[in-house]
Design an enzyme around this catalytic site. Sequence first.
Site, PDB file in Angstrom:
ATOM      1  N   HIS A  54       0.825  -1.270  -0.200  1.00 45.22           N
ATOM      2  CA  HIS A  54      -0.041  -0.135   0.085  1.00 45.22           C
ATOM      3  C   HIS A  54       0.968   1.187   0.094  1.00 45.22           C
ATOM      4  O   HIS A  54       1.169   1.859   1.178  1.00 45.22           O
ATOM      5  CB  HIS A  54      -0.869  -0.017   1.118  1.00 45.22           C
ATOM      6  N   ASP A 145      -8.575   2.953  -3.469  1.00 43.35           N
ATOM      7  CA  ASP A 145      -8.004   3.517  -2.215  1.00 43.35           C
ATOM      8  C   ASP A 145      -8.014   5.159  -2.250  1.00 43.35           C
ATOM      9  O   ASP A 145      -7.809   5.318  -3.486  1.00 43.35           O
ATOM     10  CB  ASP A 145      -6.616   3.005  -2.047  1.00 43.35           C
ATOM     11  N   HIS A 172     -10.413   0.442   0.885  1.00 46.47           N
ATOM     12  CA  HIS A 172     -10.482   1.695   1.789  1.00 46.47           C
ATOM     13  C   HIS A 172     -11.786   1.481   2.429  1.00 46.47           C
ATOM     14  O   HIS A 172     -12.727   2.220   1.742  1.00 46.47           O
ATOM     15  CB  HIS A 172     -10.129   2.661   0.809  1.00 46.47           C
ATOM     16  N   HIS A 207      -5.500  -0.562   5.980  1.00 47.12           N
ATOM     17  CA  HIS A 207      -5.256   0.421   6.996  1.00 47.12           C
ATOM     18  C   HIS A 207      -6.384   0.321   8.188  1.00 47.12           C
ATOM     19  O   HIS A 207      -6.960   1.531   8.666  1.00 47.12           O
ATOM     20  CB  HIS A 207      -4.938   1.812   6.831  1.00 47.12           C
ATOM     21  N   ASN A 251      -5.673   9.687   6.730  1.00 46.14           N
ATOM     22  CA  ASN A 251      -6.855   8.852   6.855  1.00 46.14           C
ATOM     23  C   ASN A 251      -6.691   7.465   6.434  1.00 46.14           C
ATOM     24  O   ASN A 251      -6.122   7.155   5.679  1.00 46.14           O
ATOM     25  CB  ASN A 251      -7.945   9.437   5.581  1.00 46.14           C
ATOM     26  N   ASP A 278       0.873   2.759   3.870  1.00 42.61           N
ATOM     27  CA  ASP A 278       0.102   3.809   3.364  1.00 42.61           C
ATOM     28  C   ASP A 278       0.718   4.952   2.981  1.00 42.61           C
ATOM     29  O   ASP A 278       0.367   6.310   3.183  1.00 42.61           O
ATOM     30  CB  ASP A 278      -1.120   4.017   4.210  1.00 42.61           C
ATOM     31  N   HIS A 282       2.831  14.514   0.139  1.00 43.29           N
ATOM     32  CA  HIS A 282       2.142  15.516  -0.086  1.00 43.29           C
ATOM     33  C   HIS A 282       3.281  16.893  -0.327  1.00 43.29           C
ATOM     34  O   HIS A 282       4.388  16.646   0.521  1.00 43.29           O
ATOM     35  CB  HIS A 282       1.095  16.022   0.487  1.00 43.29           C
ATOM     36  N   GLY A 297      -2.540  12.249   4.758  1.00 44.18           N
ATOM     37  CA  GLY A 297      -1.353  11.495   4.385  1.00 44.18           C
ATOM     38  C   GLY A 297      -0.218  11.941   4.884  1.00 44.18           C
ATOM     39  O   GLY A 297       0.096  12.935   4.904  1.00 44.18           O
TER      40      GLY A 297
HETATM   41  C1  NCD Z   1      -4.330   8.972   0.820  1.00 38.47           C
HETATM   42  C2  NCD Z   1      -3.686   9.938  -0.188  1.00 38.47           C
HETATM   43  O1  NCD Z   1      -2.954  10.844  -0.022  1.00 38.47           O
HETATM   44  O2  NCD Z   1      -3.543   9.355  -1.598  1.00 38.47           O
HETATM   45  N1  NCD Z   1      -4.162   9.522   2.005  1.00 38.47           N
HETATM   46  C3  NCD Z   1      -4.241   9.173   3.535  1.00 38.47           C
HETATM   47  O3  NCD Z   1      -4.259   9.816   4.403  1.00 38.47           O
HETATM   48  N2  NCD Z   1      -4.122   7.800   3.604  1.00 38.47           N
HETATM   49  C4  NCD Z   1      -5.525   8.785   0.547  1.00 38.47           C
HETATM   50  C5  NCD Z   1      -6.257   7.793   1.530  1.00 38.47           C
HETATM   51  O4  NCD Z   1      -6.092   6.413   1.267  1.00 38.47           O
HETATM   52  O5  NCD Z   1      -7.383   8.080   2.220  1.00 38.47           O
HETATM   53 ZN    ZN Z   2      -7.001   4.576   2.218  1.00 41.49          ZN
END
Ligand code: NCD
Ligand code: ZN
Length: 397
Positions: A54, A145, A172, A207, A251, A278, A282, A297
Amino acid sequence: MILLKNGRINLNNKLVKKDILIEGDTIVKIADEIKGDGIDVKGGYICPGLTDIHVHFRAPGFEKKETIKTGSMASAKGGFTTVLAMPNLNPVPDCLENLAIEEELIKKEAVIEVLPYASVTVGEKSTKVSDIDNLKDHTRFYSDDGVGFSDYEVLDEALEKIKKYDLFVASHAEDKILRYAPAGEYEAVRREIAHAKKIGVHYHLCHMSTKESFDAIREAQKEGLDITCEVTPHHLFLNENDIKNPNFKMNPPLRSKEYQQETLKALLDGTACCIATDHAPHTEEEKSQAYDKCPNGIIGIETSAPLVYTKLVKTGIATLDQFEDWMSNNPRRLIRLPLNSIKEGNKANLCVLDIDHEHIYSKEEILSKGKNSPFIGESLYGFNMLTIYLGNIVYQK
Ligand code: NCD
Ligand code: ZN
């Protein structure tokens, strides 16, 4: 030819000193001592190449956040030799034409094995099933996801195809109204398990972070249903009281201390079979906005192994076997890839963890384009020193 000198491998939960000879893409010899000049890994823990099912590598479409090149280099730094990349991209890989764009980038830029998830529904919009009939020849992996499912008739139609073609689906689970609340997760989990049961298909939940979700999954597993789940390092090692800045926003969100403890419990009792990061990079610009404005994220691929090693193995909570199972063997079993066991005749996919020295994780060392880690400044053991993928050195400290 690569000769690794003075490494240690895990044999029945004990680290044993070994030299390892690699020829081409294969481990050809493991012995107490192999004569010749080589790389002195100084007692480093030679571990099966790690696998993360992931990650978000953002290409095509969001290359300011990450690219296949930077994401795969960061993964190699973290000790990973295989990762599965999520499809919340632009364009979304929901048909062969779109998937081909990502496949081309992977072919050009990946330094380790990067396998793409195609989306379950067109544009991850839950209104129409993706072109799975044709996508199936290119990838076994399907997810929406980042979004999740909201139309369960469409989900059923997709699950029928996933079952028919023997594919892997990772969900997800998030209720569209309850969203980030604990019930937003576990209500969706309960619903989706019921759908997976009805169709009779293997269903993987991403997750997981609440007790009620783990209880529902435990129950389903007891009943003999093929329901699996992953947990993340951040839900294992952080809770809502640790939140300091937007680099702690993701998330599902960090939850109560009790839910954090339930996450570890689910991993230790086998309800969750693997750890997945995950990894969600960003830009600094995006993450420097106010907490409630900035995107969800956090990155995680460079700190997963040292966190799990330091907080679970070094403390005696888990064994080396469990470490290798959660980080490599179990995710590989789940997606049916051969294990990366350190054995003569096996492919040389491995990493070397420096478990004897503490290291403070710094922003400057991050290879991911995203610098959004809640673990910056944390002092940990077990950072990776060397990664070999198919006999090639893809990371060396
Ligand atoms: C993920 C993303 O930024 O692509 N962000 C996260 O907080 N996990 C999207 C997601 O799975 O919610
Ligand atoms: Zn997710």
